[in-house]
Design a protein around this motif. Structure first.
Motif, PDB file in Angstrom:
ATOM      1  N   LEU A 204       0.813  -1.225   0.000  1.00 30.34           N
ATOM      2  CA  LEU A 204       0.000   0.000   0.000  1.00 30.34           C
ATOM      3  C   LEU A 204       0.838   1.263   0.000  1.00 30.34           C
ATOM      4  O   LEU A 204       0.312   2.365   0.158  1.00 30.34           O
ATOM      5  N   LYS A 220      -5.075  -0.089  -7.586  1.00 34.32           N
ATOM      6  CA  LYS A 220      -5.456   0.204  -6.204  1.00 34.32           C
ATOM      7  C   LYS A 220      -6.193  -0.983  -5.594  1.00 34.32           C
ATOM      8  O   LYS A 220      -5.943  -1.369  -4.446  1.00 34.32           O
ATOM      9  N   SER A 221      -7.104  -1.547  -6.367  1.00 27.98           N
ATOM     10  CA  SER A 221      -7.837  -2.709  -5.864  1.00 27.98           C
ATOM     11  C   SER A 221      -6.897  -3.892  -5.680  1.00 27.98           C
ATOM     12  O   SER A 221      -7.047  -4.676  -4.744  1.00 27.98           O
ATOM     13  N   LEU A 224      -5.043  -3.643  -2.387  1.00 26.18           N
ATOM     14  CA  LEU A 224      -5.883  -4.142  -1.292  1.00 26.18           C
ATOM     15  C   LEU A 224      -5.965  -5.667  -1.334  1.00 26.18           C
ATOM     16  O   LEU A 224      -5.863  -6.341  -0.299  1.00 26.18           O
ATOM     17  N   THR A 227      -2.634  -7.184  -0.201  1.00 25.97           N
ATOM     18  CA  THR A 227      -2.377  -6.952   1.220  1.00 25.97           C
ATOM     19  C   THR A 227      -3.269  -7.831   2.078  1.00 25.97           C
ATOM     20  O   THR A 227      -2.834  -8.386   3.086  1.00 25.97           O
ATOM     21  N   ARG A 228      -4.520  -7.979   1.664  1.00 27.46           N
ATOM     22  CA  ARG A 228      -5.438  -8.837   2.419  1.00 27.46           C
ATOM     23  C   ARG A 228      -4.980 -10.283   2.358  1.00 27.46           C
ATOM     24  O   ARG A 228      -5.087 -11.027   3.325  1.00 27.46           O
ATOM     25  N   ALA A 395     -10.671  -7.038   2.286  1.00 22.52           N
ATOM     26  CA  ALA A 395     -10.220  -5.815   1.615  1.00 22.52           C
ATOM     27  C   ALA A 395     -10.897  -4.582   2.203  1.00 22.52           C
ATOM     28  O   ALA A 395     -10.245  -3.550   2.448  1.00 22.52           O
ATOM     29  N   LEU A 398      -9.539  -3.560   5.538  1.00 19.75           N
ATOM     30  CA  LEU A 398      -8.308  -2.778   5.416  1.00 19.75           C
ATOM     31  C   LEU A 398      -8.622  -1.311   5.117  1.00 19.75           C
ATOM     32  O   LEU A 398      -7.959  -0.404   5.653  1.00 19.75           O
ATOM     33  N   LEU A 399      -9.603  -1.060   4.251  1.00 26.44           N
ATOM     34  CA  LEU A 399     -10.003   0.321   3.961  1.00 26.44           C
ATOM     35  C   LEU A 399     -10.508   1.016   5.223  1.00 26.44           C
ATOM     36  O   LEU A 399     -10.164   2.179   5.486  1.00 26.44           O
ATOM     37  N   HIS A 402      -7.640   1.960   7.820  1.00 27.58           N
ATOM     38  CA  HIS A 402      -6.473   2.570   7.171  1.00 27.58           C
ATOM     39  C   HIS A 402      -5.599   3.357   8.146  1.00 27.58           C
ATOM     40  O   HIS A 402      -4.376   3.390   8.018  1.00 27.58           O
ATOM     41  N   SER A 425     -13.071   0.443  -5.430  1.00 32.20           N
ATOM     42  CA  SER A 425     -12.644  -0.868  -4.934  1.00 32.20           C
ATOM     43  C   SER A 425     -13.785  -1.864  -5.054  1.00 32.20           C
ATOM     44  O   SER A 425     -13.571  -3.035  -5.403  1.00 32.20           O
TER      45      SER A 425
END
Length: 460
Positions: A204, A220-221, A224, A227-228, A395, A398-399, A402, A425
């Motif tokens: 990110l 961007k998606s 996420l 990272t997830r 995902a 995570l948003l 943040h 997203s």
């Protein structure tokens, strides 16, 4: 009659897959919460004062066409909080860059490194930074790393016989807590110097700076999505590594090629890094040898590319690394006798994981299309519900969290999502599940036909 039989088969499979993805989605979510709850204290009083020079570090940073961000790389490496007498930072450039440079008017990474290394050593009044140049036109990251390791071994062979020296890997875009080495040193002394440490990775770092184009929004998606997966699956695997490696039906481990620390004596024992794709293959070897991968409770942040085409190429490279497990078994077998049943089950698990990775997107599309066409299709809603949980739950968590993610990495990531990021997203996350099978397809082709020194590097 045939249609009825086909429909019944579909209903059964759709129900099973739907329930599987519900469980998997919630598992990722729970694991993410667990990893984010790791307590990491930066207070100096919580670090062991290593008066006997018990832990030493050599940080390797292989670079290629990094002229745009190499200054930022030096800033991060210079901020690492550790005794300078026990730390070497080695920047490894490559001759490939001279061949591939597109604009002769710009300074190459090689030029910048040559200039910066003596300046920083003068600043520290000690030789901390080193520059090793890989002098060959052919070769990839693992070749750069092994060339540097052989140079270092020849210079100080005794260092590679002791368990207190760790070889750390970072990429040029990596950024981590300044006390990461202190955290590892404290843990290593308490736990009798584990062989491998792996940091949890957040993809990110450049989230906010990705362009508002279709490609940028997709990436961007993906940031996420990855990272997830990094926190929900990979980091959980490292956290539970000691339990996993002692099970008969265990999961195949793999490492990540940044935020990775390996004991130098073990690395020398296996002949340094396997090539191509040094990180995942190292994890395979550790799995066969029943060696634990310790989760290092210090988060690392890295960038993602802003181009979908480069992402597909890169996932293809990742898939190649996942495909050498038979060779990795042979490497492990040279070190000691390996239990054949356990190894067979590990290989079986890897086949299954690779098959799912290469076909998941196709399966999604087929089941959705067939489900729309069939009548009285309650299992279709179970399937789609499971997919939605799998895609969105981790995902979107995570948003929502943040601020906590930013705090975990000392504000080193550009991750401040707005309302539009939530909307886009929502729209683009499903495409990751549908399209990312293209990387493995490319990887399979490359695995069969390509040479290892032709593997691509993701552009930043």
């Amino acid at each position: 009659m045939k249609l009825l039989t086909f429909a019944n088969l579909y209903y059964s499979l759709a129900t099973i897959l739907g329930l599987y993805y519900v469980i998997y989605g919630f598992s990722l979510f729970i694991n993410i919460k667990k990893i984010l709850s790791l307590k990491i204290s930066n207070k100096k009083d919580n670090f062991i004062h290593d008066t006997k020079n018990s832990v030493k570090f050599i940080i390797l940073v292989p670079v290629l066409r990094e002229q745009k961000i190499i200054s930022e790389t030096f800033n991060f490496l210079s901020s690492l909080n550790y005794s300078l007498g026990k730390l070497k930072i080695v920047i490894i450039t490559t001759q490939r860059e001279i061949l591939e440079v597109k604009n002769k008017n710009y300074s190459s990474t090689i030029d910048i490194v040559k200039k910066m290394v003596p300046i920083l050593n003068k600043k520290f009044n000690k030789k901390v930074f080193f520059h090793i140049h890989y002098p060959y036109n052919q070769g990839i990251k693992s070749n750069q790393l092994n060339y540097a390791l052989n140079r270092l071994l020849n210079e100080n062979p005794k260092d590679f016989q002791n368990k207190n020296l760790y070889i750390g890997l970072y990429d040029a875009d990596s950024k981590s807590d300044k006390n990461t080495l202190q955290i590892l040193s404290t843990n290593a002394i308490k736990n009798d110097f584990p062989i491998v440490y792996q940091q949890p990775t957040l993809y990110l770092k450049n989230f906010n700076s990705l362009p508002n184009t279709l490609s940028g929004l997709f990436m961007k998606s993906f940031a996420l999505w990855q990272t997830r997966y990094s926190l929900g699956y990979e980091s959980s695997l490292f956290l539970n590594s000691s339990l996993n490696i002692n099970r008969l039906f265990c999961k195949m481990q793999y490492c990540i090629g940044h935020g990775l620390f390996i004991r130098a004596d073990f690395l020398r024992q296996i002949g340094f890094f396997p090539s191509p794709i040094e990180d995942t293959r190292l994890g395979h070897i550790l799995s066969f040898l029943k060696k634990e991968i310790h989760l290092l409770p210090s988060f690392e942040a890295v960038e993602v590319t802003d181009k979908i085409s480069q992402l597909i190429k890169q996932t293809g490279v990742w898939f190649v690394g996942e495909s050498y497990f038979i060779k990795d078994f042979k490497i492990a077998s040279k070190i000691r006798k390996i239990d054949k049943l356990r190894s067979f089950l590990l290989i079986l698990h890897k086949f299954f994981r690779n098959f799912i990775w290469a076909t998941e997107g196709i399966i999604f599309i087929i089941f959705i299309i067939v489900g729309i066409l069939l009548p009285k299709n309650f299992p279709f809603f179970i399937f789609t519900g499971g997919i939605l949980v799998y895609i969105y739950l981790g995902a979107f968590y995570l948003l929502i969290k943040h601020k906590q993610l930013t705090d975990l990495t000392e504000n080193s990531i550009e991750f401040k999502p707005n309302k539009k990021d939530f909307l886009f997203s929502f729209l683009f996350l499903p495409l990751n599940g549908f399209l990312l099978f293209l990387g493995p397809v490319l990887g399979i082709i490359r695995f069969i036909f390509s040479r290892s020194n032709k593997l691509p590097k993701t552009e930043r």
